[in-house]
Scaffold this motif. Structure first.
Motif, PDB file in Angstrom:
ATOM      1  N   GLU A  28       0.832  -1.212   0.000  1.00 45.21           N
ATOM      2  CA  GLU A  28       0.000   0.000   0.000  1.00 45.21           C
ATOM      3  C   GLU A  28       0.866   1.262   0.000  1.00 45.21           C
ATOM      4  O   GLU A  28       0.630   2.205   0.762  1.00 45.21           O
ATOM      5  N   LEU A  29       1.913   1.262  -0.812  1.00 45.21           N
ATOM      6  CA  LEU A  29       2.842   2.387  -1.000  1.00 45.21           C
ATOM      7  C   LEU A  29       3.753   2.649   0.209  1.00 45.21           C
ATOM      8  O   LEU A  29       4.398   3.681   0.280  1.00 45.21           O
ATOM      9  N   PHE A  30       3.789   1.749   1.175  1.00 44.17           N
ATOM     10  CA  PHE A  30       4.696   1.843   2.305  1.00 44.17           C
ATOM     11  C   PHE A  30       5.729   0.727   2.209  1.00 44.17           C
ATOM     12  O   PHE A  30       5.377  -0.426   1.939  1.00 44.17           O
ATOM     13  N   THR A  31       6.996   1.040   2.438  1.00 43.57           N
ATOM     14  CA  THR A  31       8.042   0.027   2.433  1.00 43.57           C
ATOM     15  C   THR A  31       8.007  -0.725   3.748  1.00 43.57           C
ATOM     16  O   THR A  31       8.134  -0.122   4.811  1.00 43.57           O
ATOM     17  N   MET A  32       7.807  -2.034   3.670  1.00 41.37           N
ATOM     18  CA  MET A  32       7.794  -2.883   4.866  1.00 41.37           C
ATOM     19  C   MET A  32       9.034  -3.761   4.824  1.00 41.37           C
ATOM     20  O   MET A  32       9.237  -4.500   3.864  1.00 41.37           O
ATOM     21  N   LYS A  33       9.854  -3.658   5.858  1.00 40.76           N
ATOM     22  CA  LYS A  33      11.097  -4.418   5.934  1.00 40.76           C
ATOM     23  C   LYS A  33      10.929  -5.604   6.873  1.00 40.76           C
ATOM     24  O   LYS A  33      10.028  -5.642   7.685  1.00 40.76           O
ATOM     25  N   ASP A  52      -1.587  -0.352  11.815  1.00 42.05           N
ATOM     26  CA  ASP A  52      -1.834   1.032  12.241  1.00 42.05           C
ATOM     27  C   ASP A  52      -0.955   2.010  11.474  1.00 42.05           C
ATOM     28  O   ASP A  52      -1.387   3.108  11.122  1.00 42.05           O
ATOM     29  N   GLN A  53       0.291   1.624  11.200  1.00 44.96           N
ATOM     30  CA  GLN A  53       1.197   2.516  10.478  1.00 44.96           C
ATOM     31  C   GLN A  53       0.796   2.699   9.020  1.00 44.96           C
ATOM     32  O   GLN A  53       1.162   3.690   8.400  1.00 44.96           O
ATOM     33  N   LEU A  54       0.017   1.772   8.471  1.00 51.56           N
ATOM     34  CA  LEU A  54      -0.497   1.931   7.111  1.00 51.56           C
ATOM     35  C   LEU A  54      -1.625   2.956   7.056  1.00 51.56           C
ATOM     36  O   LEU A  54      -2.019   3.392   5.978  1.00 51.56           O
ATOM     37  N   ARG A  55      -2.160   3.331   8.220  1.00 49.97           N
ATOM     38  CA  ARG A  55      -3.231   4.332   8.336  1.00 49.97           C
ATOM     39  C   ARG A  55      -4.498   3.933   7.569  1.00 49.97           C
ATOM     40  O   ARG A  55      -5.168   4.772   6.957  1.00 49.97           O
ATOM     41  N   ILE A  56      -4.798   2.656   7.612  1.00 47.83           N
ATOM     42  CA  ILE A  56      -6.029   2.159   7.008  1.00 47.83           C
ATOM     43  C   ILE A  56      -7.079   2.088   8.110  1.00 47.83           C
ATOM     44  O   ILE A  56      -6.810   1.534   9.173  1.00 47.83           O
ATOM     45  N   PRO A  57      -8.272   2.636   7.880  1.00 53.81           N
ATOM     46  CA  PRO A  57      -9.310   2.575   8.912  1.00 53.81           C
ATOM     47  C   PRO A  57      -9.663   1.125   9.269  1.00 53.81           C
ATOM     48  O   PRO A  57      -9.786   0.272   8.389  1.00 53.81           O
ATOM     49  N   VAL A  58      -9.814   0.861  10.562  1.00 53.59           N
ATOM     50  CA  VAL A  58     -10.118  -0.484  11.045  1.00 53.59           C
ATOM     51  C   VAL A  58     -11.431  -0.995  10.473  1.00 53.59           C
ATOM     52  O   VAL A  58     -11.602  -2.197  10.289  1.00 53.59           O
TER      53      VAL A  58
END
Length: 100
Positions: A28-33, A52-58
């Motif tokens: 989702e456009l975030f780099t996950m390591k 939570d860090q992806l900022r997707i509503p629950v």
């Protein structure tokens, strides 16, 4: 597409081995390591902190009724499931897919 390894990739590895594969992906456009690939697992798990860090509503999570069972037999009830866009690799050798 098939992923293969050469003899050079085995440098320093004692065979046989069962080491996990750890990768970095764009989710989702975030780099996950430090994503651990476990080909024996039947679940793709995203911990709440990462979600939570992806900022997707629950409220975008779909309910899940089946609990996950750990190695020691402990049961964990997931908050839900969600489909996320995942990109692996770098251009021109990359692929994008949707994972649950």
């Amino acid at each position: 597409e098939v992923i293969t390894f050469s003899e050079a990739d085995y440098e320093g590895v004692r065979l046989p081995h069962d080491d996990p594969v750890v990768v970095t992906l764009l989710v989702e456009l975030f780099t996950m390591k430090r994503i651990i690939i476990d080909s024996g697992s039947s679940a793709d798990i995203l911990y709440k902190h990462a979600f939570d860090q992806l900022r997707i509503p629950v409220d975008q999570l779909k309910p899940v009724k089946t609990p996950l069972v750990g190695f020691a037999g402990e049961m964990i009830h997931p908050l839900g499931s969600i489909n996320l866009s995942v990109v692996a690799g770098t251009a021109p050798r990359q692929t994008q897919l949707e994972m649950t």
